[in-house]
Design a protein around this motif. Structure first.
Motif: not given
Length: 303
Positions: A44-55
């Protein structure tokens, strides 16, 4: 999403995201995904970094989606399960409806006994499948397979490890001649070397299997590059042809007045192999064709 985010996005993270969004818990998602809780949290941290916003944000003991997370779920949900289904689905293949074109490399001697029988099988079991036969021999088959052949049947030397190989037929050589012009009861070595010969040479020279193995030169009248017209060339002449026994059998089916005689010396047996790239190992149409090629070879060798 900009290009740098796209390069960092691992699509496996979207599966983790979808499960966490569904259950609202890292612990429960870890159970369903057969992962540890730290692995899910890291994803989830990696995806948040990739998206650029909290999910996700915390709500009590669970997680709820942010507005950005809701938009991501709306975009992911219709596509993720079909992608998983497509990746895990067993390939479907129905030979009766397949329109696959098979590219097969065949030595000229193989074409004589294999191709007619294979086409007969396809006419019954796979009437829409087509065959493109490419001429190959032991020096060219490796490059031809690397260039895109589905399979090949020929004699072969060393090949890359990316090529699978299986023995099909092992056979000896015989002497083929026209008895109206060559009169022998039992062919002796002296008579053999006293006659004129026609040979098949892939090198375009005057050397054949006898020169290679015995180191003795024959009186060669003609050298051709294929077995295809050998019967017509022998017919009506006094030339001898030293050919694989299977080739002689095929020629005599068309020209039964020709005869064969055992060679008056020993030469090593020849082995015809089925060759195919590793990449086609699990391809259903290729597996179908290979199975029939092996069945045909077994029937021919048993005759």
């Amino acid at each position: 999403m900009n290009n740098s985010y796209g390069r960092d996005l691992d699509l496996n993270l979207l599966r983790v995201f979808a499960v966490v969004a569904e259950v609202g818990s890292v612990t429960e998602a870890a159970k369903r995904l057969y992962l540890t809780q730290p692995a899910v949290s890291a994803a989830l941290r990696r995806l948040t970094t990739a998206v650029g916003a909290p999910l996700f944000v915390r709500s009590g003991r669970g997680l709820v989606l942010t507005s950005r997370g809701e938009r991501l779920r709306a975009g992911v949900q219709p596509h993720l399960q079909p992608l998983i289904d497509a990746a895990l689905a067993a390939p479907s293949f129905d030979p009766s409806t397949s329109e696959r074109t098979l590219r097969l490399g065949l030595s000229d001697s193989t074409e004589l006994w294999l191709l007619p029988r294979l086409l007969q099988v396809l006419a019954v079991e796979a009437p829409r499948m087509r065959v493109v036969a490419i001429p190959v021999q032991f020096r060219t088959v490796g490059a031809a397979l690397a260039a895109g052949l589905d399979a090949a049947v020929t004699v072969a030397d060393e090949l890359p490890t990316a090529i699978r190989r299986e023995r099909l037929i092992t056979g000896g050589f015989t002497c083929l001649f026209d008895p109206r012009h060559v009169r022998v009861r039992k062919l002796t070595e002296r008579e053999y070397f006293a006659q004129e010969h026609i040979i098949v040479s892939y090198n375009g020279d005057l050397r054949g299997v006898v020169e290679d193995y015995l180191g003795k030169a024959r009186n060669i009248r003609c050298s051709v590059s294929s077995f295809a017209n050998l019967g017509a060339l022998i017919d009506g002449t006094a030339m001898l042809a030293t050919v694989p026994a299977l080739v002689a059998e095929q020629i005599r089916e068309v020209r039964p007045h020709l005869r064969t005689a055992p060679l008056p010396f020993a030469v090593p047996l020849g082995t015809m192999e089925l060759l195919w790239p590793v990449a086609t190992e699990d391809d259903p149409p290729c597996r179908f064709a290979r199975a029939h090629i092996k069945q045909i070879a077994q029937a021919v060798e048993a005759r």
